[in-house]
Design a protein around this motif. Structure first.
Motif, PDB file in Angstrom:
ATOM      1  N   GLY A 157      36.436  -7.881  20.749  1.00 24.89           N
ATOM      2  CA  GLY A 157      37.194  -7.772  19.321  1.00 24.89           C
ATOM      3  C   GLY A 157      37.016  -9.385  19.170  1.00 24.89           C
ATOM      4  N   LEU A 158      38.475  -9.565  20.146  1.00 30.85           N
ATOM      5  CA  LEU A 158      39.485 -11.007  20.187  1.00 30.85           C
ATOM      6  C   LEU A 158      37.521 -11.818  20.178  1.00 30.85           C
ATOM      7  CD1 LEU A 158      42.109 -12.236  19.594  1.00 30.85           C
ATOM      8  CD2 LEU A 158      41.550 -11.995  21.744  1.00 30.85           C
ATOM      9  N   PHE A 159      37.120 -11.432  21.033  1.00 28.41           N
ATOM     10  CA  PHE A 159      36.724 -13.124  21.477  1.00 28.41           C
ATOM     11  C   PHE A 159      35.052 -13.178  20.210  1.00 28.41           C
ATOM     12  CE2 PHE A 159      32.057 -14.210  23.116  1.00 28.41           C
ATOM     13  CZ  PHE A 159      31.999 -15.442  23.725  1.00 28.41           C
ATOM     14  N   GLN A 160      35.247 -11.478  19.803  1.00 26.04           N
ATOM     15  CA  GLN A 160      34.125 -11.953  18.067  1.00 26.04           C
ATOM     16  C   GLN A 160      35.193 -12.801  17.403  1.00 26.04           C
ATOM     17  OE1 GLN A 160      33.135  -7.978  17.894  1.00 26.04           O
ATOM     18  NE2 GLN A 160      30.651  -8.868  18.181  1.00 26.04           N
ATOM     19  N   THR A 190      25.204  -5.490  20.986  1.00 24.93           N
ATOM     20  CA  THR A 190      25.137  -5.509  21.757  1.00 24.93           C
ATOM     21  C   THR A 190      25.865  -5.805  22.536  1.00 24.93           C
ATOM     22  OG1 THR A 190      23.585  -7.248  22.402  1.00 24.93           O
ATOM     23  CG2 THR A 190      22.449  -5.099  21.865  1.00 24.93           C
ATOM     24  N   LEU A 191      26.746  -7.206  21.914  1.00 23.90           N
ATOM     25  CA  LEU A 191      28.739  -7.308  22.759  1.00 23.90           C
ATOM     26  C   LEU A 191      29.504  -6.954  22.822  1.00 23.90           C
ATOM     27  CD1 LEU A 191      29.095 -10.610  24.137  1.00 23.90           C
ATOM     28  CD2 LEU A 191      30.188 -10.802  21.546  1.00 23.90           C
ATOM     29  N   THR A 192      29.343  -5.942  22.247  1.00 22.13           N
ATOM     30  CA  THR A 192      30.421  -4.820  21.976  1.00 22.13           C
ATOM     31  C   THR A 192      30.212  -3.822  23.031  1.00 22.13           C
ATOM     32  OG1 THR A 192      30.221  -4.054  19.819  1.00 22.13           O
ATOM     33  CG2 THR A 192      31.982  -5.362  19.582  1.00 22.13           C
ATOM     34  N   PHE A 193      29.382  -3.031  22.882  1.00 19.29           N
ATOM     35  CA  PHE A 193      28.391  -1.919  23.543  1.00 19.29           C
ATOM     36  C   PHE A 193      28.308  -1.763  24.658  1.00 19.29           C
ATOM     37  CE2 PHE A 193      25.018   0.167  25.219  1.00 19.29           C
ATOM     38  CZ  PHE A 193      25.439   1.568  24.770  1.00 19.29           C
ATOM     39  N   PRO A 228      29.229  -4.897  27.383  1.00 16.59           N
ATOM     40  CA  PRO A 228      30.717  -4.847  28.324  1.00 16.59           C
ATOM     41  C   PRO A 228      31.124  -3.961  28.800  1.00 16.59           C
ATOM     42  CG  PRO A 228      30.485  -7.085  27.138  1.00 16.59           C
ATOM     43  CD  PRO A 228      28.954  -6.203  26.473  1.00 16.59           C
ATOM     44  N   LYS A 229      31.683  -3.140  27.229  1.00 12.45           N
ATOM     45  CA  LYS A 229      32.431  -1.507  27.751  1.00 12.45           C
ATOM     46  C   LYS A 229      31.110  -1.172  28.474  1.00 12.45           C
ATOM     47  CE  LYS A 229      34.048  -0.586  23.565  1.00 12.45           C
ATOM     48  NZ  LYS A 229      34.467   0.232  22.125  1.00 12.45           N
ATOM     49  N   LEU A 230      30.230  -0.604  28.181  1.00 13.55           N
ATOM     50  CA  LEU A 230      29.404   0.164  29.105  1.00 13.55           C
ATOM     51  C   LEU A 230      29.423  -0.011  30.471  1.00 13.55           C
ATOM     52  CD1 LEU A 230      27.271   2.931  29.086  1.00 13.55           C
ATOM     53  CD2 LEU A 230      26.056   1.262  28.880  1.00 13.55           C
ATOM     54  N   ALA A 231      29.847  -1.198  30.930  1.00 15.17           N
ATOM     55  CA  ALA A 231      29.794  -2.079  32.813  1.00 15.17           C
ATOM     56  C   ALA A 231      31.252  -1.359  32.988  1.00 15.17           C
ATOM     57  CB  ALA A 231      29.514  -2.991  32.330  1.00 15.17           C
ATOM     58  N   ALA A 232      32.097  -1.718  32.227  1.00 15.70           N
ATOM     59  CA  ALA A 232      33.370  -1.829  32.105  1.00 15.70           C
ATOM     60  C   ALA A 232      33.572  -0.175  32.596  1.00 15.70           C
ATOM     61  CB  ALA A 232      34.493  -2.168  31.368  1.00 15.70           C
ATOM     62  N   ILE A 233      32.505   0.729  31.459  1.00 13.59           N
ATOM     63  CA  ILE A 233      33.222   2.128  31.634  1.00 13.59           C
ATOM     64  C   ILE A 233      32.800   2.189  33.098  1.00 13.59           C
ATOM     65  CG2 ILE A 233      33.181   4.184  30.677  1.00 13.59           C
ATOM     66  CD1 ILE A 233      33.162   2.780  27.900  1.00 13.59           C
ATOM     67  N   VAL A 234      32.060   2.500  32.945  1.00 12.17           N
ATOM     68  CA  VAL A 234      30.648   2.438  34.454  1.00 12.17           C
ATOM     69  C   VAL A 234      31.588   2.137  35.497  1.00 12.17           C
ATOM     70  CG1 VAL A 234      28.532   2.134  35.529  1.00 12.17           C
ATOM     71  CG2 VAL A 234      28.804   2.965  33.115  1.00 12.17           C
ATOM     72  N   ALA A 235      32.244   0.964  35.959  1.00 16.06           N
ATOM     73  CA  ALA A 235      33.320   0.642  36.807  1.00 16.06           C
ATOM     74  C   ALA A 235      34.339   1.104  37.503  1.00 16.06           C
ATOM     75  CB  ALA A 235      33.158  -1.054  36.625  1.00 16.06           C
ATOM     76  N   VAL A 236      33.928   2.014  36.416  1.00 19.75           N
ATOM     77  CA  VAL A 236      36.470   2.440  36.613  1.00 19.75           C
ATOM     78  C   VAL A 236      35.456   3.274  36.988  1.00 19.75           C
ATOM     79  CG1 VAL A 236      37.816   3.170  35.338  1.00 19.75           C
ATOM     80  CG2 VAL A 236      37.137   0.579  34.710  1.00 19.75           C
TER      81      VAL A 236
END
Length: 89
Positions: free
Chosen positions: A36-39, A48-51, A53-61
């Motif tokens: 959000g800060l980047f945007q 898709t810029l918010t969806f 990376p957030k999905l990737a981070a959630i899957v990684a964690v």
């Protein structure tokens, strides 16, 4: 089963759910804030810029903390629920 025992097990179960969900929720929050800060700084308003990376981070964690989540749930079941099912208190 006594009401006090029931509510105590319910309270502990809810606490286990909070402990298990915390890493994923914290990472989702931090990733959302960063994106959000980047945007806001770049004026890029792509959904898709918010969806993605957030999905990737959630899957990684989730992948990293899967062992912790499993151990926590198994410990809760072994120490709290199984003895109640067998008949202990």
């Amino acid at each position: 089963m006594d009401e006090a025992i029931f509510f105590d097990v319910l309270r502990q179960g809810l606490w286990v759910a909070v402990v298990i969900a915390t890493p994923i929720l914290v990472v989702a929050l931090a990733t959302g804030l960063i994106i959000g800060l980047f945007q806001a700084l770049t004026s890029i308003q792509e959904m898709t810029l918010t969806f993605v990376p957030k999905l990737a981070a959630i899957v990684a964690v989730f992948w990293i903390s899967m062992g912790f989540m499993t151990e926590t749930l198994v410990a809760f079941f072994e120490t709290q629920l199984v003895p109640l099912i067998i008949g202990g208190s």
